[in-house]
Design a protein around this motif. Structure first.
Motif, PDB file in Angstrom:
ATOM      1  N   ALA A   1       0.775   4.069  -2.830  1.00 55.93           N
ATOM      2  CA  ALA A   1       0.429   5.443  -2.483  1.00 55.93           C
ATOM      3  C   ALA A   1       1.468   6.420  -3.023  1.00 55.93           C
ATOM      4  CB  ALA A   1       0.299   5.601  -0.975  1.00 55.93           C
ATOM      5  N   ALA A   2       2.707   5.941  -3.171  1.00 56.55           N
ATOM      6  CA  ALA A   2       3.768   6.813  -3.668  1.00 56.55           C
ATOM      7  C   ALA A   2       3.846   6.767  -5.197  1.00 56.55           C
ATOM      8  CB  ALA A   2       5.095   6.419  -3.029  1.00 56.55           C
TER       9      ALA A   2
ATOM     10  N   THR B   1       0.816  -1.215   0.000  1.00 56.58           N
ATOM     11  CA  THR B   1       0.000   0.000   0.000  1.00 56.58           C
ATOM     12  C   THR B   1       0.849   1.265   0.000  1.00 56.58           C
ATOM     13  OG1 THR B   1      -1.780  -1.139   1.149  1.00 56.58           O
ATOM     14  CG2 THR B   1      -1.812   1.232   1.247  1.00 56.58           C
ATOM     15  N   CYS B   2       1.963   1.234   0.766  1.00 58.46           N
ATOM     16  CA  CYS B   2       2.800   2.428   0.853  1.00 58.46           C
ATOM     17  C   CYS B   2       3.432   2.745  -0.499  1.00 58.46           C
ATOM     18  CB  CYS B   2       3.856   2.264   1.939  1.00 58.46           C
ATOM     19  SG  CYS B   2       4.628   0.642   1.968  1.00 58.46           S
TER      20      CYS B   2
ATOM     21  N   ARG C   1       0.007  -4.866   8.604  1.00 54.94           N
ATOM     22  CA  ARG C   1      -0.344  -4.632   7.214  1.00 54.94           C
ATOM     23  C   ARG C   1       0.816  -5.040   6.306  1.00 54.94           C
ATOM     24  NH1 ARG C   1       1.174  -1.234   3.676  1.00 54.94           N
ATOM     25  NH2 ARG C   1       1.968   0.427   4.989  1.00 54.94           N
TER      26      ARG C   1
ATOM     27  N   TYR D   1      -7.705  -2.314   5.217  1.00 55.28           N
ATOM     28  CA  TYR D   1      -6.554  -2.897   4.533  1.00 55.28           C
ATOM     29  C   TYR D   1      -7.004  -3.765   3.344  1.00 55.28           C
ATOM     30  CZ  TYR D   1      -3.579  -1.721   8.601  1.00 55.28           C
ATOM     31  OH  TYR D   1      -2.870  -1.076   9.582  1.00 55.28           O
ATOM     32  N   PRO D   2      -7.556  -3.137   2.312  1.00 55.50           N
ATOM     33  CA  PRO D   2      -8.092  -3.947   1.204  1.00 55.50           C
ATOM     34  C   PRO D   2      -7.036  -4.817   0.518  1.00 55.50           C
ATOM     35  CG  PRO D   2      -8.059  -1.592   0.629  1.00 55.50           C
ATOM     36  CD  PRO D   2      -7.768  -1.692   2.086  1.00 55.50           C
TER      37      PRO D   2
END
Lengths: 164, 585
Positions: B17-18, B13-14, B194, B228-229
């Motif tokens: 997101a970036a 996810t991180c 996560r 947390y999909p």
């Protein structure tokens, strides 16, 4: 687009299909509500009653569950749900001013939906992307390292997308 | 130089997101354009979130070149210069910064190195070997003994010895028992679970199967946050793959043992991290805790014996079985064996996910691994353990991070959120922030938590608003101690920790707020105002254009002026002024 759930019988069949994904027990109440919200964006009173009847649970119990958990929404949200993170890392890195800026740009407060039905602004406690703080999520898309300028650009992009 | 065979992109996810998805697709099309036989791989989070998006270029002899902050525009250069011509693009490679040197990676050993959606990748890294060993060589009692002697303690926060906990559930009569993985990572500022679920889901599943075998449970649940999909998606895929391969289901690997796993998605309630509340939630009810005993090991889910372990605890299990309890106990301290994963965030240079041996000092974590504070600001405190934890001041930076030492400071180890605070953080404001959180998340069942957190929050808000009175601090401490002592569950019992630690270590900040009506960190809006220094102002009017409240106008003379009655103290003028003419008072 979320459907209006009283208009056509096809919708009721759709709800039936969702209901039958889970066993008709009270233990299914949470996944049922999640499934319905996932499909319609919120839980209408009619659908809440259907869940209660199907799961053999009192309507009051289903209502108490739906209002206990922060995930459930009883009113129709906008097309794009914006969740601004108010976790600790985001807080110390200025999430408040980002949130205020969003409120100003959208003309709504947290918890409200814009008049054109395009955006609903919600705040959440931590999306788990703390190292990219401040963060927000639009639908399932996460945006990190937010600044006021970046927020404007993102919102504009969604507005443009909606116009097309 | 050896040929480049693989390109890995961090797509947790991180990373996403970036902007890593775009980087991935740009690589794909560029490699196709040049007709290069290079395999693209989607990997989880390696922990260096501060360098996202991250790309590893891997050669046939397994040399890894890591590029950081990769934008789509950099891709063509990396492809032509490095992959095509064998010349790494040095200026885009991340510099060696000590981030990994001091870490010991047990739980995170595969995170960022394997494709989490491919079972074979996990198996290539010794995946499911521990399970094979357990099923063919060890009795349930021997597994429990092994975990007991490893000294592993629950990583969800309370630190209860895992082997002992398993023993409780194992001695209850079956056959209906449950093994639950608690992945309801609700602490704001924590993303350990996560990252593990997104980066190495099979590891958690393997840990669960071993735990279920040890206690004799045929049914398993993973209770995971709806926020947390991606973790949910990868878990579902991993469960299906493990099922297909015979690691789950009937007669696992030809043994007598059968086990199934279902996923339950949480619906957003912090209190559901508490065991009895979590059980209520799986049963479809409001997630309110109940009195213990009976403990879940005796009467848990649907009244059956239930064992609940946190994600990180379970992720340790395969490693312990493969390497032995002794090897595990070799890391850490006397009372805290092994490693701990921390989510390092806040005002720190290297924010990300780290795993360190227990007993490492806060100073080493913040400076040696974390690279010190952003903009060289002064280190003020670390907030450990989330809203249930406490603030440990910089003067105690030599305290080793283990269960005993952290508890002695008044904080708790918690699940692993570590937020670094600098001189610009107001300790009263951060305490108010945590109480705002716990007050909203209090389920309302017991009076001390429901009303106590509310009154503490009101007092803290009053202090931040400049309306504090001298007796506020003493009242806060008294109330905090009572809420801690008399609340029903862990939420209420730990909610006062931020109040108790900040009043203990940062009493002077409370006093300046209450008596001097000033906030030295310039955070509490009611206690600050912005001014324009006429001698520094060049009258460029940038601030005037920026101001959303139209509070700035031409003053008398060659400078701008702020109308304090209109100013909303948003600070935008302060940020935009190129001459530093705007000051905070």
């Amino acid at each position: 687009m979320p459907h209006s759930d009283s208009s056509i019988t096809g919708v009721s069949n759709e709800v039936d299909r969702l209901l039958h994904l889970f066993a008709p027990f009270p233990a299914s109440v949470i996944p049922l509500l999640q499934e319905i919200q996932g499909h319609y964006g919120y839980i209408s009173e009619t659908n809440l009653t259907r869940v209660a009847t199907y799961a053999h649970a009192p309507k009051s119990t289903v209502y108490s569950v739906a209002t206990f958990y922060s995930q459930f929404r009883l009113t129709r949200p906008g097309k794009y749900l914006i969740r601004i993170c108010q976790g600790t890392a985001c807080h110390v890195l200025g999430a408040n001013s980002i949130c205020e800026h969003l409120e100003e740009q959208l003309g709504v407060k947290v918890g409200e939906t814009t008049g054109d039905g395009l955006f609903t602004l919600e705040s959440v406690r931590c999306l788990g992307c703390c190292s990219l703080a401040p963060v927000m999520m639009i639908r399932d898309e996460a945006y990190g390292r937010l600044t006021r300028g970046r927020v404007d650009a993102i919102i504009d992009a969604y507005r443009n997308r909606a116009e097309k | 130089m050896s040929r480049v065979t693989e390109v890995w992109v961090g797509l947790a996810t991180c990373g996403v997101a970036a902007g890593a998805e775009l980087v991935y697709s740009t690589f794909e099309s560029s490699l196709a354009k040049h007709n290069l036989p290079v395999t693209m791989k989607r990997v989880g989070c390696i922990g260096m979130c501060y360098n996202e998006p991250l790309v590893d270029v891997v050669t046939a002899d397994e040399n890894r070149f890591t590029y950081g902050h990769v934008c789509p525009e950099d891709v063509e250069r990396i492809v032509t210069e490095h992959i095509l011509n064998g010349q790494p693009v040095n200026e885009l490679l991340i510099p060696a910064d000590g981030f990994f040197e001091h870490q010991v990676r047990i739980v995170l050993e595969n995170c960022g190195l394997i494709d989490p959606e491919v079972l074979e990748e996990y198996q290539r890294h010794d995946g499911y070997k521990a399970l094979q060993r357990v099923l063919s060589e060890l009795t349930p009692a021997e597994v429990i003994e092994e975990i007991k002697s490893s000294g592993l303690r629950g990583r969800g926060g309370a630190g209860f010895p895992t082997g002992v906990k398993w023993g409780f559930a194992a001695r209850e009569p079956g056959p209906e028992k449950f093994l639950v993985c608690n992945a309801d990572e609700g602490d704001p500022g924590a993303f350990m679970d996560r990252s593990v679920l997104e980066g190495d889901p099979h590891r958690v599943i393997e840990g669960m199967i071993i735990a279920a075998y040890a206690i004799g449970a045929p049914h398993g649940y993973i209770y995971v946050r709806a926020e947390y999909p991606m973790a949910i998606k990868r878990l579902k895929k991993a469960i299906a793959a493990a099922d297909q391969a015979g690691f789950l289901g009937e007669n696992i690997l030809g043994s007598d043992f059968s086990f199934e796993i279902k996923i339950k998605t949480g619906a957003g309630a912090f209190v559901c991290g508490e065991e009895t509340a979590l059980i209520a939630s799986i049963e479809g009810k409001r997630g309110t805790p109940r009195r213990r005993p009976p403990y879940p090991a005796v009467s848990g889910l649907w009244g059956r014996p239930t064992n609940i372990n946190n994600v990180e605890t379970l992720a340790n299990i395969p490693w312990i079985i493969r390497h032995g309890a002794k090897e595990f106990a070799h890391y850490g301290t006397e009372d805290s064996r092994g490693t701990k994963v921390f989510a390092l965030a806040g005002k720190i240079n290297h924010s990300g996910l780290i795993e360190v041996p227990m007993g490492m000092s806060i100073k080493e974590i913040v400076f040696d691994i974390g690279g010190g504070l952003r903009e060289n600001k002064k280190f003020k405190a670390v907030q450990i353990g989330g809203p249930s934890g406490g603030c440990i001041p910089a003067k105690l930076a030599d305290v080793p991070v283990d269960y005993k030492s952290i508890t002695q400071t008044g904080a708790i180890m918690g699940s692993g959120g570590l937020i670094v605070l600098d001189e610009d953080t107001c300790m009263v404001d951060i305490t108010r922030f945590f109480l705002d959180f716990t007050q909203k998340e209090s389920c309302g069942k017991c009076t001390f938590c429901r009303i106590g957190t509310k009154r503490m929050l009101e007092t803290l808000t009053r202090i931040c608003d400049g309306k504090g009175v001298p007796e506020d601090v003493a009242n806060l401490i008294e109330l905090a101690n009572k809420v801690k002592a008399y609340s029903l569950c862990g939420l209420g019992q730990t909610a006062p920790n931020p109040v108790l630690t900040t009043t203990k270590y940062f009493r002077n900040e409370y006093d300046t707020h209450i008596i001097d009506k000033s906030c030295q960190a310039h955070v509490c809006k009611a206690l600050i105002h912005y001014e324009i220094d006429p001698s520094a102002c060049k009258n460029c009017r940038l601030c005037t254009k920026q101001c959303p409240a139209q509070a700035i106008s031409q003053g008398e003379g060659d400078h701008q002026e702020i109308d304090q009655s209109v100013c909303i103290k948003c600070g935008q003028c302060y940020e935009v002024c190129p001459f530093g003419a705007i000051t905070i008072q």
